[in-house]
Design an enzyme around this catalytic site. Structure first.
Site, PDB file in Angstrom:
ATOM      1  N   THR A   1     103.361  40.690  94.715  1.00 40.79           N
ATOM      2  CA  THR A   1     102.259  40.455  95.664  1.00 40.79           C
ATOM      3  C   THR A   1     101.487  39.173  95.355  1.00 40.79           C
ATOM      4  O   THR A   1     100.590  38.798  96.103  1.00 40.79           O
ATOM      5  CB  THR A   1     101.251  41.634  95.649  1.00 40.79           C
ATOM      6  OG1 THR A   1     100.801  41.809  94.307  1.00 40.79           O
ATOM      7  CG2 THR A   1     101.877  42.915  96.173  1.00 40.79           C
TER       8      THR A   1
ATOM      9  N   TYR B   1      95.512  33.999  77.255  1.00 36.34           N
ATOM     10  CA  TYR B   1      96.604  33.957  78.239  1.00 36.34           C
ATOM     11  C   TYR B   1      97.755  33.093  77.705  1.00 36.34           C
ATOM     12  O   TYR B   1      98.926  33.500  77.763  1.00 36.34           O
ATOM     13  CB  TYR B   1      96.068  33.390  79.564  1.00 36.34           C
ATOM     14  CG  TYR B   1      97.150  33.036  80.553  1.00 36.34           C
ATOM     15  CD1 TYR B   1      97.686  33.987  81.411  1.00 36.34           C
ATOM     16  CD2 TYR B   1      97.641  31.726  80.632  1.00 36.34           C
ATOM     17  CE1 TYR B   1      98.688  33.654  82.324  1.00 36.34           C
ATOM     18  CE2 TYR B   1      98.639  31.383  81.538  1.00 36.34           C
ATOM     19  CZ  TYR B   1      99.158  32.352  82.370  1.00 36.34           C
ATOM     20  OH  TYR B   1     100.148  32.017  83.260  1.00 36.34           O
TER      21      TYR B   1
ATOM     22  N   HIS C   1     101.003  25.364  89.958  1.00 39.63           N
ATOM     23  CA  HIS C   1     101.590  25.269  91.291  1.00 39.63           C
ATOM     24  C   HIS C   1     100.751  26.103  92.253  1.00 39.63           C
ATOM     25  O   HIS C   1     100.324  27.209  91.941  1.00 39.63           O
ATOM     26  CB  HIS C   1     103.060  25.691  91.283  1.00 39.63           C
ATOM     27  CG  HIS C   1     103.338  26.929  90.516  1.00 39.63           C
ATOM     28  ND1 HIS C   1     103.300  26.996  89.144  1.00 39.63           N
ATOM     29  CD2 HIS C   1     103.619  28.171  90.935  1.00 39.63           C
ATOM     30  CE1 HIS C   1     103.573  28.222  88.757  1.00 39.63           C
ATOM     31  NE2 HIS C   1     103.759  28.958  89.830  1.00 39.63           N
TER      32      HIS C   1
ATOM     33  N   ARG D   1      97.349  30.825  97.179  1.00 33.16           N
ATOM     34  CA  ARG D   1      96.722  30.807  95.855  1.00 33.16           C
ATOM     35  C   ARG D   1      95.438  31.640  95.874  1.00 33.16           C
ATOM     36  O   ARG D   1      94.669  31.603  96.855  1.00 33.16           O
ATOM     37  CB  ARG D   1      96.400  29.349  95.518  1.00 33.16           C
ATOM     38  CG  ARG D   1      95.998  29.078  94.083  1.00 33.16           C
ATOM     39  CD  ARG D   1      97.000  29.529  93.102  1.00 33.16           C
ATOM     40  NE  ARG D   1      97.047  28.681  91.920  1.00 33.16           N
ATOM     41  CZ  ARG D   1      97.380  29.124  90.717  1.00 33.16           C
ATOM     42  NH1 ARG D   1      97.688  30.399  90.530  1.00 33.16           N
ATOM     43  NH2 ARG D   1      97.451  28.310  89.696  1.00 33.16           N
TER      44      ARG D   1
ATOM     45  N   GLU E   1     100.554  26.372  80.298  1.00 35.05           N
ATOM     46  CA  GLU E   1      99.351  26.706  79.519  1.00 35.05           C
ATOM     47  C   GLU E   1      99.717  26.934  78.043  1.00 35.05           C
ATOM     48  O   GLU E   1      98.873  26.804  77.162  1.00 35.05           O
ATOM     49  CB  GLU E   1      98.693  27.948  80.138  1.00 35.05           C
ATOM     50  CG  GLU E   1      97.384  28.396  79.530  1.00 35.05           C
ATOM     51  CD  GLU E   1      96.187  27.491  79.763  1.00 35.05           C
ATOM     52  OE1 GLU E   1      96.242  26.626  80.650  1.00 35.05           O
ATOM     53  OE2 GLU E   1      95.187  27.647  79.031  1.00 35.05           O
TER      54      GLU E   1
ATOM     55  N   LEU F   1     103.635  46.917  84.341  1.00 36.74           N
ATOM     56  CA  LEU F   1     104.356  46.276  83.224  1.00 36.74           C
ATOM     57  C   LEU F   1     104.017  46.897  81.874  1.00 36.74           C
ATOM     58  O   LEU F   1     104.770  46.748  80.916  1.00 36.74           O
ATOM     59  CB  LEU F   1     104.053  44.770  83.189  1.00 36.74           C
ATOM     60  CG  LEU F   1     104.719  43.932  84.281  1.00 36.74           C
ATOM     61  CD1 LEU F   1     104.205  42.491  84.237  1.00 36.74           C
ATOM     62  CD2 LEU F   1     106.241  43.959  84.129  1.00 36.74           C
TER      63      LEU F   1
ATOM     64  N   SER G   1     104.737  29.379  81.063  1.00 30.71           N
ATOM     65  CA  SER G   1     103.662  28.571  81.654  1.00 30.71           C
ATOM     66  C   SER G   1     103.349  27.337  80.820  1.00 30.71           C
ATOM     67  O   SER G   1     103.376  27.387  79.583  1.00 30.71           O
ATOM     68  CB  SER G   1     102.410  29.448  81.747  1.00 30.71           C
ATOM     69  OG  SER G   1     101.275  28.645  81.915  1.00 30.71           O
TER      70      SER G   1
HETATM   71  O1  G4F Z   1      92.988  26.431  88.459  1.00 27.40           O
HETATM   72  P1  G4F Z   1      92.768  26.816  87.055  1.00 27.40           P
HETATM   73  O2  G4F Z   1      91.997  28.058  86.826  1.00 27.40           O
HETATM   74  O3  G4F Z   1      94.209  26.857  86.395  1.00 27.40           O
HETATM   75  P2  G4F Z   1      94.714  26.836  84.869  1.00 27.40           P
HETATM   76  O4  G4F Z   1      93.663  27.322  83.946  1.00 27.40           O
HETATM   77  O5  G4F Z   1      95.260  25.485  84.604  1.00 27.40           O
HETATM   78  O6  G4F Z   1      95.863  27.911  84.901  1.00 27.40           O
HETATM   79  C1  G4F Z   1      96.827  27.947  85.950  1.00 27.40           C
HETATM   80  O7  G4F Z   1      97.961  27.185  85.599  1.00 27.40           O
HETATM   81  C2  G4F Z   1      98.713  27.687  84.494  1.00 27.40           C
HETATM   82  C3  G4F Z   1      99.872  26.722  84.293  1.00 27.40           C
HETATM   83  O8  G4F Z   1      99.449  25.688  83.441  1.00 27.40           O
HETATM   84  C4  G4F Z   1      99.180  29.079  84.790  1.00 27.40           C
HETATM   85  F1  G4F Z   1      99.936  29.538  83.780  1.00 27.40           F
HETATM   86  C5  G4F Z   1      97.972  29.961  85.030  1.00 27.40           C
HETATM   87  O9  G4F Z   1      98.384  31.277  85.332  1.00 27.40           O
HETATM   88  C6  G4F Z   1      97.207  29.400  86.198  1.00 27.40           C
HETATM   89  O10 G4F Z   1      98.040  29.471  87.326  1.00 27.40           O
HETATM   90  O11 G4F Z   1      92.013  25.638  86.269  1.00 27.40           O
HETATM   91  C7  G4F Z   1      92.501  24.329  86.258  1.00 27.40           C
HETATM   92  C8  G4F Z   1      91.480  23.421  85.580  1.00 27.40           C
HETATM   93  C9  G4F Z   1      90.977  23.969  84.228  1.00 27.40           C
HETATM   94  O12 G4F Z   1      90.932  22.912  83.303  1.00 27.40           O
HETATM   95  C10 G4F Z   1      89.572  24.438  84.532  1.00 27.40           C
HETATM   96  O13 G4F Z   1      88.676  24.378  83.428  1.00 27.40           O
HETATM   97  O14 G4F Z   1      90.327  23.330  86.420  1.00 27.40           O
HETATM   98  C11 G4F Z   1      89.174  23.448  85.620  1.00 27.40           C
HETATM   99  N1  G4F Z   1      88.044  23.946  86.426  1.00 27.40           N
HETATM  100  C12 G4F Z   1      86.892  23.251  86.640  1.00 27.40           C
HETATM  101  N2  G4F Z   1      86.043  24.005  87.357  1.00 27.40           N
HETATM  102  C13 G4F Z   1      87.946  25.133  87.025  1.00 27.40           C
HETATM  103  C14 G4F Z   1      86.672  25.183  87.607  1.00 27.40           C
HETATM  104  N3  G4F Z   1      88.827  26.161  87.126  1.00 27.40           N
HETATM  105  C15 G4F Z   1      88.441  27.260  87.830  1.00 27.40           C
HETATM  106  N4  G4F Z   1      89.331  28.280  87.949  1.00 27.40           N
HETATM  107  N5  G4F Z   1      87.190  27.361  88.398  1.00 27.40           N
HETATM  108  C16 G4F Z   1      86.271  26.346  88.320  1.00 27.40           C
HETATM  109  O15 G4F Z   1      85.153  26.450  88.831  1.00 27.40           O
END
Ligand code: G4F
Length: 326
Positions: free
Chosen positions: A10, A151, A181, A186, A129, A57, A127
């Site tokens: 999902t 994570y 991605h 999303r 990450e 899981l 990932s």
């Molecule tokens: O969109 P994000 O939350 O993605 P993040 O942490 O990179 O993780 C995603 O990608 C990974 C692959 O590398 C996956 F494994 C994981 O499951 C997920 O899909 O944050 C991206 C960046 C971070 O550096 C975060 O600190 O954006 C920055 N950010 C800045 N302000 C924010 C915000 N992130 C979120 N979620 N919300 C904010 O307000």
């Protein structure tokens, strides 16, 4: 007809992958968590024909039963607690689901295969990450892992367990080390969709402020629809292996803001966007940049959608959604 079992069906990737497999003529089973999971209708709408199997899981018998019921040729393990920020609040749960959940699936496949090791092909959603505090730029399949979140640590466990089961038991187990991605599917908690939905709402007069954490974080952002192709290609190879899937381009959160606001005709986003320290993380991953040469040369994979096109696609989709929903 080939059969596939997809955990996390999902989620964003689950929807794209399920659709891709159905289009290729597979019988697809979605392994779905929860008593009345509110995301099931979206999966059924976007991937009609998928069959739902309930389980979790962390509950290995339910995985064993799902494998018995679906008799899969291929298992794609996309299920996880995937929001990095939340993983600090639920480190144990994240370890159980995102980490030990992989082991539960691997063991269930091993049981089902018996002596016929490699009969069921397995894909693990690893990932970028896991690279965390990056030890090499760009990151490849052999870059040292240095995860910076519960994570990331859980994903590193699942990644190494997948390699270990491949090497120990001859399983056809592959890992896709996917960089960020995105798509209109999303979740709103991730920064891309948080921005595109807020920008759409701001332009429609439904919202007046967007609060974000670190503006300077840089990521290698690609389109989820392109990335699920790589997952499928991995399981079509004679030999299992690990592959980085990425665009090879890095952009900042500021770039996301520039393109998103420009799409709705707002040049100066400073008056709408506020930095909020509550969105900063205990340990940040400052930048990620992937080198997908191996996926390109071995799998023949390439991304089709560029960064600007991706962000504009998401803004347009959110504009349409909020114009109707209000
Ligand atoms: O969109 P994000 O939350 O993605 P993040 O942490 O990179 O993780 C995603 O990608 C990974 C692959 O590398 C996956 F494994 C994981 O499951 C997920 O899909 O944050 C991206 C960046 C971070 O550096 C975060 O600190 O954006 C920055 N950010 C800045 N302000 C924010 C915000 N992130 C979120 N979620 N919300 C904010 O307000």
């Amino acid at each position: 007809m080939k059969r596939a079992l997809v955990t996390g069906a999902t989620g964003q990737d689950g929807i794209y992958l399920t659709r891709l497999l159905l289009d290729k003529g597979y019988e697809v089973y979605g392994f779905v968590r929860g008593q009345s999971n509110p995301r099931i209708p979206a999966l059924l709408d976007n991937a009609p024909g998928v069959k739902i199997l309930k389980g979790d899981l962390t509950d290995q018998p339910s995985i064993i039963r799902a494998i018995e019921a679906s008799q899969p040729d291929e298992v794609y393990n996309l299920g996880a607690i995937s929001y990095v920020a939340y993983s600090w609040e639920t480190a144990h749960l994240t370890s159980d689901v995102t980490g030990k959940g992989v082991l539960n699936v691997l063991e269930a496949i091993r049981l089902a295969e018996g002596k016929d090791s490699g009969r069921i092909r397995f894909y693990q959603a690893s990932s970028s990450e896991m690279f965390g505090k990056v030890q090499q730029i760009p990151q490849t399949e052999s870059t040292l892992l240095w995860p910076r979140s519960p994570y990331g640590v859980a994903k590193a466990f699942g990644h190494h367990m997948t390699i270990n089961y491949r090497e120990s038991y001859g399983m056809h187990a592959s890992s896709g080390i996917l960089f960020n991605h995105e798509s209109p599917f999303r979740g709103q908690e991730f920064v891309t969709r948080k921005i595109t939905s807020a920008v759409a709402r701001i332009s429609l007069g439904l919202q007046h402020e967007l609060r974000l954490g670190n503006f300077d974080a840089q990521r290698d952002w690609g389109f989820a629809g392109d990335y699920v192709q790589a997952m499928w290609l991995m399981l079509q190879q004679d030999e299992p292996d690990d592959y980085v899937v990425a665009t090879g381009e890095m952009h900042s959160v500021r770039d996301l803001l520039d393109i998103s606001f420009a799409r709705v005709g707002i040049d100066n986003w400073d008056r709408y966007v506020v930095q909020d320290s509550s969105f900063l993380r205990p340990a940040e991953v400052d930048q990620l940049l992937g080198d997908a040469s191996k996926a390109q040369s071995v799998l023949g994979w390439k991304r089709e959608t560029g960064f600007q096109e991706l962000v504009e696609m998401m803004v347009d989709s959110d504009l349409q959604f909020y114009s109707v929903k209000g």
